[in-house]
Scaffold this motif. Structure first.
Motif, PDB file in Angstrom:
ATOM      1  N   GLY A 181       0.815  -1.212   0.000  1.00 14.70           N
ATOM      2  CA  GLY A 181       0.000   0.000   0.000  1.00 14.70           C
ATOM      3  C   GLY A 181       0.847   1.259   0.000  1.00 14.70           C
ATOM      4  N   PHE A 182       1.921   1.258   0.793  1.00 19.72           N
ATOM      5  CA  PHE A 182       2.763   2.447   0.877  1.00 19.72           C
ATOM      6  C   PHE A 182       3.521   2.695  -0.423  1.00 19.72           C
ATOM      7  CE2 PHE A 182       6.779   4.580   2.004  1.00 19.72           C
ATOM      8  CZ  PHE A 182       6.263   5.750   2.529  1.00 19.72           C
ATOM      9  N   VAL A 183       4.123   1.627  -0.970  1.00 20.08           N
ATOM     10  CA  VAL A 183       4.966   1.779  -2.165  1.00 20.08           C
ATOM     11  C   VAL A 183       4.131   2.008  -3.420  1.00 20.08           C
ATOM     12  CG1 VAL A 183       6.625   0.600  -3.680  1.00 20.08           C
ATOM     13  CG2 VAL A 183       6.873   0.458  -1.193  1.00 20.08           C
ATOM     14  N   CYS A 184       3.035   1.286  -3.559  1.00 21.13           N
ATOM     15  CA  CYS A 184       2.286   1.285  -4.822  1.00 21.13           C
ATOM     16  C   CYS A 184       1.086   2.235  -4.853  1.00 21.13           C
ATOM     17  CB  CYS A 184       1.818  -0.135  -5.140  1.00 21.13           C
ATOM     18  SG  CYS A 184       3.173  -1.302  -5.381  1.00 21.13           S
ATOM     19  N   ILE A 185       0.682   2.744  -3.691  1.00 18.94           N
ATOM     20  CA  ILE A 185      -0.473   3.646  -3.676  1.00 18.94           C
ATOM     21  C   ILE A 185      -0.117   4.994  -3.046  1.00 18.94           C
ATOM     22  CG2 ILE A 185      -2.881   3.952  -2.989  1.00 18.94           C
ATOM     23  CD1 ILE A 185      -3.122   0.904  -2.801  1.00 18.94           C
ATOM     24  N   THR A 186       0.401   4.966  -1.815  1.00 16.90           N
ATOM     25  CA  THR A 186       0.658   6.224  -1.109  1.00 16.90           C
ATOM     26  C   THR A 186       1.787   7.022  -1.744  1.00 16.90           C
ATOM     27  OG1 THR A 186      -0.079   5.164   0.935  1.00 16.90           O
ATOM     28  CG2 THR A 186       1.101   7.256   1.136  1.00 16.90           C
ATOM     29  N   LEU A 187       2.918   6.389  -2.040  1.00 17.54           N
ATOM     30  CA  LEU A 187       4.027   7.127  -2.666  1.00 17.54           C
ATOM     31  C   LEU A 187       3.636   7.725  -4.017  1.00 17.54           C
ATOM     32  CD1 LEU A 187       7.275   5.094  -1.822  1.00 17.54           C
ATOM     33  CD2 LEU A 187       6.493   7.287  -0.883  1.00 17.54           C
ATOM     34  N   PRO A 188       2.936   6.980  -4.890  1.00 18.35           N
ATOM     35  CA  PRO A 188       2.471   7.616  -6.142  1.00 18.35           C
ATOM     36  C   PRO A 188       1.518   8.785  -5.897  1.00 18.35           C
ATOM     37  CG  PRO A 188       2.439   5.236  -6.371  1.00 18.35           C
ATOM     38  CD  PRO A 188       2.742   5.520  -4.927  1.00 18.35           C
ATOM     39  N   LEU A 189       0.695   8.714  -4.848  1.00 18.39           N
ATOM     40  CA  LEU A 189      -0.176   9.841  -4.521  1.00 18.39           C
ATOM     41  C   LEU A 189       0.651  11.075  -4.129  1.00 18.39           C
ATOM     42  CD1 LEU A 189      -3.106   8.168  -2.536  1.00 18.39           C
ATOM     43  CD2 LEU A 189      -3.313   9.477  -4.659  1.00 18.39           C
ATOM     44  N   LEU A 190       1.732  10.858  -3.409  1.00 17.22           N
ATOM     45  CA  LEU A 190       2.620  11.976  -3.059  1.00 17.22           C
ATOM     46  C   LEU A 190       3.292  12.537  -4.308  1.00 17.22           C
ATOM     47  CD1 LEU A 190       4.193  10.586   0.244  1.00 17.22           C
ATOM     48  CD2 LEU A 190       2.288  12.184  -0.022  1.00 17.22           C
ATOM     49  N   GLN A 191       3.547  11.678  -5.284  1.00 13.43           N
ATOM     50  CA  GLN A 191       4.075  12.147  -6.564  1.00 13.43           C
ATOM     51  C   GLN A 191       3.038  12.999  -7.295  1.00 13.43           C
ATOM     52  OE1 GLN A 191       6.891  12.278  -7.812  1.00 13.43           O
ATOM     53  NE2 GLN A 191       6.913  12.055 -10.035  1.00 13.43           N
ATOM     54  N   VAL A 192       1.750  12.628  -7.152  1.00 13.71           N
ATOM     55  CA  VAL A 192       0.680  13.445  -7.734  1.00 13.71           C
ATOM     56  C   VAL A 192       0.717  14.849  -7.145  1.00 13.71           C
ATOM     57  CG1 VAL A 192      -1.829  13.751  -7.840  1.00 13.71           C
ATOM     58  CG2 VAL A 192      -0.828  11.506  -8.307  1.00 13.71           C
ATOM     59  N   VAL A 193       0.936  14.949  -5.841  1.00 13.09           N
ATOM     60  CA  VAL A 193       1.027  16.259  -5.186  1.00 13.09           C
ATOM     61  C   VAL A 193       2.143  17.084  -5.819  1.00 13.09           C
ATOM     62  CG1 VAL A 193       1.581  17.457  -3.028  1.00 13.09           C
ATOM     63  CG2 VAL A 193       0.077  15.451  -2.994  1.00 13.09           C
ATOM     64  N   ARG A 194       3.310  16.488  -5.976  1.00 16.65           N
ATOM     65  CA  ARG A 194       4.463  17.210  -6.527  1.00 16.65           C
ATOM     66  C   ARG A 194       4.201  17.670  -7.954  1.00 16.65           C
ATOM     67  NH1 ARG A 194       9.146  16.606  -9.419  1.00 16.65           N
ATOM     68  NH2 ARG A 194       8.563  14.509 -10.126  1.00 16.65           N
ATOM     69  N   LEU A 195       3.666  16.768  -8.778  1.00 15.55           N
ATOM     70  CA  LEU A 195       3.436  17.110 -10.184  1.00 15.55           C
ATOM     71  C   LEU A 195       2.284  18.091 -10.352  1.00 15.55           C
ATOM     72  CD1 LEU A 195       3.877  13.584 -11.844  1.00 15.55           C
ATOM     73  CD2 LEU A 195       5.504  15.481 -11.826  1.00 15.55           C
ATOM     74  N   LEU A 196       1.274  17.975  -9.488  1.00 14.23           N
ATOM     75  CA  LEU A 196       0.119  18.864  -9.595  1.00 14.23           C
ATOM     76  C   LEU A 196       0.511  20.314  -9.291  1.00 14.23           C
ATOM     77  CD1 LEU A 196      -2.902  19.180 -10.089  1.00 14.23           C
ATOM     78  CD2 LEU A 196      -3.301  18.601  -7.690  1.00 14.23           C
ATOM     79  N   ILE A 197       1.376  20.501  -8.321  1.00 15.40           N
ATOM     80  CA  ILE A 197       1.825  21.852  -7.981  1.00 15.40           C
ATOM     81  C   ILE A 197       2.529  22.505  -9.169  1.00 15.40           C
ATOM     82  CG2 ILE A 197       3.447  23.162  -6.536  1.00 15.40           C
ATOM     83  CD1 ILE A 197       2.804  21.137  -4.280  1.00 15.40           C
TER      84      ILE A 197
END
Length: 313
Positions: free
Chosen positions: A264-280
Motif C-alpha cells: 500500500g505504501f509503495v504502490c499507492i501512497t508514494l504515487p499519490l505523493l508524486q501526484v502532489v508534486r506534479l500537480l503543484i
C-alpha cells in the motif's frame, strides 16, 4: 479493422476493463472468502456474478458512447486527433450503440433479479443509465455536480456487490458465522477509495480540457474558480486520501500484515505523493494529461491491493 478500433476507442475499453477487474477482484478476493469462512453460499453464483459484471460494463460503455455524442464540439478543440464521432462512426450509429448497450445492461439487471435472490438490480441499472445520460447532456458542464456524480457511480461498482448480498444482512435467525460488519468495512474502504480517486481524476481532466470547455460555455471548476484554486481543491483530496491510507497501513502493520502495508505504501501512497508534486508544477494540458494517467495507474494498484485483503480484518 478501422471501425473496430474506433468502436473500442468510443467505449473506452481500458476503463471498462478497470470496472470489470474491480468487480472480479472484490467478488473473489473479498466477498467469497468471507462467505466461505462462514460456510454459506453468497447470493450471486458464478454465472449471476459475471452477468452482473457484464451489465456494469455495458452500462458504462453506453455512458461513454453518449458522452462522446454530446461532447462532439468540445472534443474538436480538446482532442481533435482522437475524435471518433462523425469521423469514423456516424452520429446515428453512436445513438444506436448507446441504446443497445444500455438496454442490454438494464435487461441483464432484471434477469438477475428474476433468477436469483437479489432485489432492484434492474432498477439500479436503469437509474445508472438515466444518470449517465443526464450527466452527458447537462451535468458534465455544471460546477462540480458532474464530477461528484461520476465518482458516485464509480463507487457504485463496488457497492452494488454489497447490495446484491443484502438479504443476509436481515436474515432471521441471523447467520452467526457471517461477519457482515467486516463485509461492510471492506465495502466502504474500496467504495470510498473509488469515490475519492475518481473525483481527483475527474477534476484533473477538467483542468486538462479547460480550453474546449470554456469555448462552449461549460462551468467546470477550473473555469469558475481558476486553475490555481482548482489545484488546491484537488490537493486537499489527495492529501486526505494519502493520510487515510497511511493510517490504514499503520493499522495493518500492527496486526502483522507487513506485506499488505508495504504494498500500500509503495504502490499507492508514494504515487499519490508524486501526484502532489506534479500537480503543484502542472501548467499545460500535457502536464494534466500525464497526471490523469498517473491517477489511473493508482486506481489500478488500488484494485490490485484486494489480493492482500483476502482475509477478514
Amino acid at each position: 479493422m478501422k471501425i473496430i478500433n474506433a468502436f473500442l476507442q468510443l467505449i473506452r475499453w481500458p476503463n471498462l476493463l478497470f470496472i470489470f477487474l474491480t468487480q472480479v477482484m472484490f467478488e473473489y478476493c473479498i466477498v467469497k472468502p468471507l462467505f466461505t469462512a462462514a460456510g454459506v453460499d453468497n447470493v450471486l453464483n458464478t454465472s449471476a456474478f459475471f452477468l452482473l459484471a457484464f451489465s456494469s460494463v455495458c452500462i458504462a460503455a453506453g455512458g461513454y458512447v453518449i458522452n462522446d455524442y454530446f461532447d462532439l464540439n468540445i472534443d474538436l478543440v480538446n482532442k481533435p486527433k482522437r475524435l471518433v464521432v462523425d469521423n469514423t462512426i456516424s452520429r446515428r450509429w453512436v445513438i444506436l450503440w448507446h441504446f443497445i448497450l444500455s438496454i442490454v445492461g438494464i435487461a441483464l439487471g432484471f434477469y438477475i433479479d428474476k433468477t436469483t435472490q437479489t432485489s432492484f438490480i434492474g432498477i439500479f441499472n436503469f437509474l445508472s443509465v438515466l444518470l449517465l445520460f443526464i450527466y452527458s447532456a447537462s451535468l458534465k458542464k455544471k460546477f462540480l455536480l458532474g464530477n461528484v456524480l461520476i465518482s458516485l457511480l464509480t463507487a457504485w461498482s463496488v457497492l452494488i456487490l454489497w447490495w446484491a448480498e443484502q438479504r443476509y444482512f436481515f436474515a432471521f435467525p441471523p447467520i452467526t458465522n457471517l461477519d457482515t460488519h467486516k463485509f461492510f468495512r471492506f465495502t466502504i474502504l474500496y467504495a470510498g477509495f473509488a469515490f475519492i480517486i475518481s473525483l481527483i481524476r475527474e477534476v484533473i481532466k477538467d483542468m486538462e480540457d479547460v480550453e474546449g470547455d470554456r469555448k462552449y460555455g461549460c462551468k467546470t471548476m477550473p473555469i469558475v474558480w481558476g486553475i490555481n484554486s482548482t489545484k488546491i481543491f484537488t490537493l486537499v483530496w489527495v492529501i486526505v486520501l494519502s493520510a487515510a491510507l497511511l493510517l490504514l497501513q499503520l493499522y495493518v502493520t500492527f496486526i502483522g500484515w507487513w506485506v499488505t502495508a508495504l504494498y500500500g505504501f509503495v504502490c499507492i501512497t508514494l504515487p499519490l505523493l508524486q501526484v502532489v508534486r506534479l500537480l503543484i508544477k502542472a501548467q499545460s494540458a500535457a502536464d494534466f494529461h500525464r497526471l490523469s494517467t498517473l491517477v489511473k495507474i493508482i486506481m489500478l494498484t488500488g484494485i490490485v491491493s484486494m489480493l492482500f485483503f483476502g482475509h477478514p480484518m
